[in-house]
Design a protein around this motif. Structure first.
Motif, PDB file in Angstrom:
ATOM      1  N   ASP A 132      45.584 -29.772  29.629  1.00  0.00           N
ATOM      2  CA  ASP A 132      44.706 -29.856  31.441  1.00  0.00           C
ATOM      3  C   ASP A 132      44.939 -29.106  31.787  1.00  0.00           C
ATOM      4  O   ASP A 132      43.537 -28.976  32.604  1.00  0.00           O
ATOM      5  N   LYS A 133      45.681 -27.804  32.163  1.00  0.00           N
ATOM      6  CA  LYS A 133      45.569 -26.753  32.617  1.00  0.00           C
ATOM      7  C   LYS A 133      44.586 -25.667  32.322  1.00  0.00           C
ATOM      8  O   LYS A 133      43.833 -25.369  33.040  1.00  0.00           O
ATOM      9  N   GLU A 134      44.931 -26.003  30.936  1.00  0.00           N
ATOM     10  CA  GLU A 134      43.253 -24.912  30.143  1.00  0.00           C
ATOM     11  C   GLU A 134      42.067 -25.244  30.813  1.00  0.00           C
ATOM     12  O   GLU A 134      41.277 -24.048  30.704  1.00  0.00           O
ATOM     13  N   LYS A 135      42.183 -26.217  30.483  1.00  0.00           N
ATOM     14  CA  LYS A 135      40.677 -27.272  30.685  1.00  0.00           C
ATOM     15  C   LYS A 135      40.040 -26.465  32.558  1.00  0.00           C
ATOM     16  O   LYS A 135      38.667 -26.891  32.502  1.00  0.00           O
ATOM     17  N   HIS A 136      41.403 -26.465  33.015  1.00  0.00           N
ATOM     18  CA  HIS A 136      40.185 -26.501  34.665  1.00  0.00           C
ATOM     19  C   HIS A 136      40.910 -25.090  35.551  1.00  0.00           C
ATOM     20  O   HIS A 136      40.804 -24.858  36.724  1.00  0.00           O
ATOM     21  N   LYS A 137      41.432 -23.895  34.303  1.00  0.00           N
ATOM     22  CA  LYS A 137      41.591 -22.606  34.229  1.00  0.00           C
ATOM     23  C   LYS A 137      40.740 -21.878  34.949  1.00  0.00           C
ATOM     24  O   LYS A 137      39.281 -21.856  33.893  1.00  0.00           O
ATOM     25  N   LEU A 138      40.559 -20.849  36.008  1.00  0.00           N
ATOM     26  CA  LEU A 138      39.552 -20.426  36.336  1.00  0.00           C
ATOM     27  C   LEU A 138      39.550 -19.200  36.086  1.00  0.00           C
ATOM     28  O   LEU A 138      40.076 -18.778  35.874  1.00  0.00           O
ATOM     29  N   PRO A 139      38.001 -17.975  35.791  1.00  0.00           N
ATOM     30  CA  PRO A 139      38.656 -16.466  35.806  1.00  0.00           C
ATOM     31  C   PRO A 139      39.583 -15.682  36.955  1.00  0.00           C
ATOM     32  O   PRO A 139      40.403 -14.987  36.269  1.00  0.00           O
ATOM     33  N   GLU A 140      39.124 -15.971  37.493  1.00  0.00           N
ATOM     34  CA  GLU A 140      40.282 -15.531  39.199  1.00  0.00           C
ATOM     35  C   GLU A 140      40.732 -17.350  39.583  1.00  0.00           C
ATOM     36  O   GLU A 140      40.633 -17.669  40.473  1.00  0.00           O
ATOM     37  N   PRO A 141      42.193 -17.361  39.466  1.00  0.00           N
ATOM     38  CA  PRO A 141      42.373 -18.356  40.447  1.00  0.00           C
ATOM     39  C   PRO A 141      41.922 -18.170  42.049  1.00  0.00           C
ATOM     40  O   PRO A 141      42.330 -16.865  42.674  1.00  0.00           O
ATOM     41  N   GLU A 142      42.182 -19.358  43.191  1.00  0.00           N
ATOM     42  CA  GLU A 142      41.188 -19.020  44.197  1.00  0.00           C
ATOM     43  C   GLU A 142      42.448 -20.219  45.480  1.00  0.00           C
ATOM     44  O   GLU A 142      42.740 -21.219  44.928  1.00  0.00           O
ATOM     45  N   LEU A 143      42.586 -19.516  46.125  1.00  0.00           N
ATOM     46  CA  LEU A 143      43.345 -20.896  47.473  1.00  0.00           C
ATOM     47  C   LEU A 143      42.419 -21.127  48.113  1.00  0.00           C
ATOM     48  O   LEU A 143      41.236 -20.755  48.687  1.00  0.00           O
TER      49      LEU A 143
END
Length: 393
Positions: A132-143
C-alpha cells in the motif's frame, strides 16, 4: 447477575454459546459507555464549531514516503495479534464444553496457539502494508497542509481517555489498597478488578487536556463539550457494575422497604447479588457453575442508584448546555454535580475508610468536595472574567 454476555443471552434468549463467556459484562458496558460518550462529545464539538467557539486547524502531513522500518514492525505486530486471535477462536470452538470453566485462564495460556499461523498472519499484513505504501509512493515525498476539524479528534481522545483512565484507576486503587498491591503487584496490575473511578477521571482528564492544548484548541469550549459526555458515560458504566455484581455495591440493608417504594421491585431497595462475578458471599445450593455465590445479607444496590441519578444529571446538563454562554461554566456545573452525587452515595457504599480529624471518610469523599469547590470557584472566576472583559477591551 450476568458476569458475562453468555449468562445474559442464556437467560434472555435461551442461547448457550460458550465463546460469549469471553465478553465480560463489566468490560462490555464500559465499552458501550466510551462509545456513547464519544458520540455525545463529537456531537457537541460539531455544534461548538458551528457556533464559532471552535475552528478547524491545519497540520503538516508528509505524503508519498516509503514504508519505514517502524511502520513495518508495527504492521507485523498487528497482523500477528490478529493471527493469535484466530488461533484462540478456533480452539474455543473446538473446546466449547471446557472453555466455560475458566475462560480468562485459557485466553492467557498458550493453548491453541499455532506459531506458524501467528507468524504467517504477521507477514501477510506486513506485506499488505508495504504494498500500500509503495502504491502511493512519490518520487519526492512532500509536506502538505491538512485541515482538521476538532470533532475529528474524537477517536484519539477516546483512546487516550481509555488508556490514561485505566492507568489512573489502577494507580488510585493501588494507593487505596497499598497493602494488597505490594503483596501481589503483578496480579493487581493485570486484574480488571479494583478500578477507582476518580483515579481514571483525574488522570484521563489531565492526559486529554494536555493533548487538546498541544493541538492548539481552546480548552474551555472543549471541556464544556466533554461535560455531558462524561456524565452519561459514567451512568452507563455503572450499569456494568450492577449487572455483573463486581463488588461495587452498598452497605448491608436489612431494613424493610419504605412504603413510598412499594410499587418498585424489591431489588431496588435491597439486593443480594446472586451469581456475582467476584464470587462474594455464601454458596448457592444446587449451583454447579463458576459463579455460584450470593450475599448472605442484602445490600443497597448503589450502582443502580448512580446509573439513575447520573442519567438525570446528564439530561440536566444536556438541557442547559445551549443556554450557558460563558465558556467553562458548564464543566464547572458538571464538577459540582459529580462531587455532590459521589459524596452522598459514598455514605451507603462499601469502601475503605480513612480517619481524618476524627472522621471516617473514603477516598471519594475526600476528592468529591474538592470537585465541588473547584466547580464553585470556577463559576465565580469565569463569570467575573466574562464581566470584566468588555471593560478592558
Amino acid at each position: 447477575m450476568y458476569p458475562s454476555l453468555y449468562y445474559l443471552f442464556a437467560d434472555l434468549f435461551g442461547i448457550h454459546f460458550a465463546p460469549l463467556k469471553i465478553f465480560q459484562m463489566f468490560g462490555c458496558m464500559v465499552a458501550v459507555a466510551y462509545l456513547t460518550a464519544s458520540y455525545i462529545f463529537s456531537k457537541e464539538l460539531k455544534r461548538k464549531e458551528k457556533d464559532g467557539l471552535l475552528h478547524p486547524f491545519t497540520q503538516k502531513v508528509k505524503r508519498g514516503e516509503k514504508a519505514s522500518v517502524a511502520e513495518l514492525i508495527e504492521a507485523f505486530i498487528i497482523g500477528a495479534f490478529g493471527g493469535l486471535i484466530i488461533c484462540k477462536l478456533i480452539y474455543i470452538f473446538q473446546n466449547q464444553s471446557t472453555f466455560g470453566d475458566d475462560p480468562q485462564s485459557l485466553l492467557l495460556s498458550r493453548k491453541g496457539i499455532n506459531i506458524f499461523v501467528v507468524i504467517a498472519a504477521g507477514a501477510i499484513y506486513t506485506f499488505l502494508k508495504y504494498r500500500d505504501k509503495e502504491k502511493h509512493k512519490l518520487p519526492e515525498p512532500e509536506l502538505v497542509d491538512e485541515e482538521v476539524h476538532p470533532f475529528q479528534l474524537t477517536g484519539n481522545v477516546t483512546l487516550l481517555a481509555a488508556g490514561a483512565g485505566l492507568a489512573g484507576a489502577k494507580l488510585f486503587d493501588g494507593l487505596e489498597n497499598y497493602q494488597e498491591f505490594f503483596q501481589h503487584p503483578i496480579q493487581s496490575l493485570l486484574s480488571f478488578s479494583g478500578l477507582t473511578v476518580y483515579g481514571g477521571l483525574i488522570v484521563g482528564s489531565i492526559a486529554i487536556l494536555y493533548y487538546i492544548k498541544k493541538k492548539g484548541l481552546p480548552l474551555l469550549p472543549v471541556m464544556d463539550a466533554a461535560a455531558p459526555a462524561m456524565m452519561i458515560g459514567y451512568s452507563i458504566g455503572r450499569i456494568g457494575c450492577q449487572l455483573s455484581g463486581d463488588g461495587d455495591w452498598g452497605i448491608a440493608n436489612s431494613s424493610p422497604k419504605p412504603g413510598w417504594m412499594s410499587f418498585l421491585p424489591d431489588w431496588m431497595w435491597a439486593f443480594n447479588y446472586p451469581h456475582n462475578v467476584i464470587d462474594k458471599g455464601v454458596p448457592i445450593i444446587g449451583c454447579a457453575d463458576i459463579h455460584c455465590s450470593v450475599l448472605e445479607v442484602p445490600v443497597f444496590p448503589t450502582p443502580f442508584y448512580e446509573t439513575f441519578f447520573c442519567a438525570i444529571l446528564f439530561f440536566i446538563l444536556w438541557g442547559i448546555r445551549k443556554k450557558i454562554k460563558i465558556p467553562g461554566i458548564l464543566f464547572c456545573i458538571y464538577l459540582m454535580m459529580n462531587g455532590v452525587e459521589r459524596f452522598f452515595i459514598e455514605l451507603i457504599r462499601v469502601n475503605i475508610k480513612y480517619t481524618i480529624f476524627g472522621m471516617q471518610v473514603t477516598q471519594a469523599q475526600i476528592i468529591a468536595p474538592l470537585f465541588f469547590l473547584l466547580g464553585l470557584f470556577g463559576i465565580y472566576y469565569f463569570r467575573k472574567k466574562a464581566h470584566e472583559q468588555p471593560a478592558t477591551s
